[in-house]
Design a protein around this motif. Structure first.
Motif, PDB file in Angstrom:
ATOM      1  N   ILE A  75     -36.666  -8.274  32.154  1.00  0.00           N
ATOM      2  CA  ILE A  75     -36.676  -7.072  32.999  1.00  0.00           C
ATOM      3  C   ILE A  75     -36.529  -5.820  32.138  1.00  0.00           C
ATOM      4  O   ILE A  75     -37.259  -4.837  32.304  1.00  0.00           O
ATOM      5  CB  ILE A  75     -35.551  -7.134  34.066  1.00  0.00           C
ATOM      6  N   VAL A  76     -35.600  -5.864  31.180  1.00  0.00           N
ATOM      7  CA  VAL A  76     -35.396  -4.719  30.284  1.00  0.00           C
ATOM      8  C   VAL A  76     -36.664  -4.436  29.476  1.00  0.00           C
ATOM      9  O   VAL A  76     -37.084  -3.280  29.346  1.00  0.00           O
ATOM     10  CB  VAL A  76     -34.183  -4.970  29.350  1.00  0.00           C
ATOM     11  N   VAL A  77     -37.294  -5.500  28.987  1.00  0.00           N
ATOM     12  CA  VAL A  77     -38.536  -5.345  28.219  1.00  0.00           C
ATOM     13  C   VAL A  77     -39.640  -4.756  29.092  1.00  0.00           C
ATOM     14  O   VAL A  77     -40.372  -3.852  28.667  1.00  0.00           O
ATOM     15  CB  VAL A  77     -38.969  -6.702  27.596  1.00  0.00           C
ATOM     16  N   GLY A  81     -41.350  -1.292  28.508  1.00  0.00           N
ATOM     17  CA  GLY A  81     -42.788  -1.316  28.296  1.00  0.00           C
ATOM     18  C   GLY A  81     -43.531  -0.276  29.115  1.00  0.00           C
ATOM     19  O   GLY A  81     -44.622   0.167  28.735  1.00  0.00           O
ATOM     20  N   SER A  82     -42.929   0.131  30.235  1.00  0.00           N
ATOM     21  CA  SER A  82     -43.581   1.124  31.092  1.00  0.00           C
ATOM     22  C   SER A  82     -43.583   2.510  30.444  1.00  0.00           C
ATOM     23  O   SER A  82     -44.274   3.414  30.913  1.00  0.00           O
ATOM     24  CB  SER A  82     -42.903   1.176  32.469  1.00  0.00           C
ATOM     25  N   LYS A  83     -42.828   2.670  29.365  1.00  0.00           N
ATOM     26  CA  LYS A  83     -42.831   3.938  28.624  1.00  0.00           C
ATOM     27  C   LYS A  83     -44.246   4.272  28.156  1.00  0.00           C
ATOM     28  O   LYS A  83     -44.684   5.411  28.173  1.00  0.00           O
ATOM     29  CB  LYS A  83     -41.896   3.823  27.409  1.00  0.00           C
ATOM     30  N   ARG A  84     -44.975   3.242  27.751  1.00  0.00           N
ATOM     31  CA  ARG A  84     -46.311   3.407  27.229  1.00  0.00           C
ATOM     32  C   ARG A  84     -47.360   3.406  28.352  1.00  0.00           C
ATOM     33  O   ARG A  84     -48.265   4.226  28.359  1.00  0.00           O
ATOM     34  CB  ARG A  84     -46.592   2.269  26.232  1.00  0.00           C
ATOM     35  N   THR A  85     -47.182   2.472  29.306  1.00  0.00           N
ATOM     36  CA  THR A  85     -48.224   2.292  30.313  1.00  0.00           C
ATOM     37  C   THR A  85     -48.075   3.213  31.517  1.00  0.00           C
ATOM     38  O   THR A  85     -49.038   3.480  32.220  1.00  0.00           O
ATOM     39  CB  THR A  85     -48.228   0.833  30.818  1.00  0.00           C
ATOM     40  N   ASN A  86     -46.848   3.668  31.785  1.00  0.00           N
ATOM     41  CA  ASN A  86     -46.601   4.461  32.988  1.00  0.00           C
ATOM     42  C   ASN A  86     -45.547   5.519  32.661  1.00  0.00           C
ATOM     43  O   ASN A  86     -44.433   5.505  33.198  1.00  0.00           O
ATOM     44  CB  ASN A  86     -46.123   3.515  34.107  1.00  0.00           C
ATOM     45  N   THR A  87     -45.928   6.423  31.744  1.00  0.00           N
ATOM     46  CA  THR A  87     -44.968   7.359  31.153  1.00  0.00           C
ATOM     47  C   THR A  87     -44.259   8.231  32.188  1.00  0.00           C
ATOM     48  O   THR A  87     -43.054   8.460  32.081  1.00  0.00           O
ATOM     49  CB  THR A  87     -45.686   8.266  30.120  1.00  0.00           C
ATOM     50  N   ILE A  88     -45.002   8.693  33.182  1.00  0.00           N
ATOM     51  CA  ILE A  88     -44.395   9.581  34.183  1.00  0.00           C
ATOM     52  C   ILE A  88     -43.289   8.854  34.940  1.00  0.00           C
ATOM     53  O   ILE A  88     -42.173   9.369  35.088  1.00  0.00           O
ATOM     54  CB  ILE A  88     -45.478  10.109  35.163  1.00  0.00           C
TER      55      ILE A  88
END
Lengths: 218, 10
Positions: A75-77, A81-88
Motif C-alpha cells: 500500500i505504501v509503495v 508510486g502515485s507521485k509519478r503517475t498521478n502527481t496532483i
C-alpha cells in the motif's frame, strides 16, 4: 481459535484488500493518510520480527503475519508510486496529511519501555507495535475531521476495520473465560484504546460523509 | 531458562 478471533482476522485482511482494490481501481487517493499507512507498515514489521526466529505459532499465524507485512508495504509503495503517475492527487494527499506523527512514535516507544513482557529487543518491539497500532489511525482521523475528503475510503473499508477491532473484544472475553483466566493486558488495553478511536473515526465518517453527502449532491 | 512468550494473536 474461537469464531470471534477468526472473523476479526478475516475482516482485518478484508479491509486491507478493499484498500488495495480502491487505490488500484480509482484515481482518488486524496482521502488516504499516507502517514497512517506508513505507520501500519511499521507496526507489522516491528511486531512480526519473531518470524525471523522461526519459532512459529502455526502455519496460519505465520502466513497471516507475512500477508500483513507484505500488503501494508505494498500500500505504501502504491501510494508513493502515485507521485509519478498521478502527481496532483499525490500532492493533494500529502497537503492534507499534517498530523505530527513524532508524538505517536515517541509515545509508543515510551509505553513499550513502561509496559512490556520482557526487557528484550523482540518484546520491546512487540509492545511498541501494539501501542503504535492503537494510535496509528490518528493521522487519518485528523485528516478526515479537517477535510472530509474520503472518496476512496469507502464505507466497506471503515466497516471492515471497525469490525476487526470490535471482534477482538469478544475474542478476549472468550479466551479469558475458557483459557484459565489468561489475558494479555498490553494487547487488551491498547486494543480497547484502538477500538475507542475507531468508534470516533466511524462517527466522524458518518457525520461528515454520509450525512454531508446529501448537501453535496447536485 | 524462561520460556519464550508466545504472541499467538496477530
Amino acid at each position: 481459535m474461537n469464531p470471534f478471533r477468526i472473523l476479526g482476522d478475516l475482516s482485518h485482511l478484508t479491509s486491507i484488500l478493499i484498500l488495495i482494490h480502491n487505490i488500484k481501481t480509482t484515481r482518488y487517493i486524496e482521502g488516504i493518510s499516507f502517514k497512517t499507512q506508513t505507520l501500519y507498515a511499521l507496526v507489522f514489521i516491528t511486531r512480526y520480527l519473531d518470524l525471523l526466529t522461526f519459532h512459529w505459532v502455526s502455519l496460519y499465524n505465520a502466513l497471516m503475519k507475512i500477508f500483513f507485512i507484505v500488503s501494508t508495504a505494498y500500500i505504501v509503495v502504491l501510494l508513493q508510486g502515485s507521485k509519478r503517475t498521478n502527481t496532483i492527487a499525490y500532492n493533494e494527499m500529502l497537503m492534507h496529511d499534517t498530523f505530527k506523527i513524532q508524538h505517536l512514535l515517541i509515545g509508543s516507544a515510551l509505553m513499550s519501555v513502561f509496559f512490556h513482557h520482557k526487557f528484550t529487543f523482540l518484546e520491546l518491539a512487540w509492545s511498541f507495535s501494539v501501542w503504535l497500532e492503537s494510535v496509528a489511525i490518528l493521522p487519518q482521523l485528523y485528516m478526515l475531521s479537517k477535510g472530509g475528503k474520503t472518496r476512496s475510503l469507502t464505507v466497506h473499508y471503515i466497516f471492515a476495520m471497525g469490525l476487526y477491532r470490535a471482534l477482538y473484544i469478544p475474542n478476549w472475553i472468550w479466551r479469558y473465560s475458557t483459557e484459565d483466566k489468561k489475558l494479555d493486558k498490553i494487547a487488551f488495553f491498547a486494543g480497547l484504546l484502538q477500538t475507542l478511536l475507531y468508534s470516533d473515526f466511524f462517527y466522524i465518517y458518518y457525520t461528515k460523509v454520509i450525512r454531508g453527502k446529501g448537501f453535496k449532491l447536485p | 531458562s524462561e520460556e519464550d512468550i508466545l504472541h499467538d494473536e496477530l
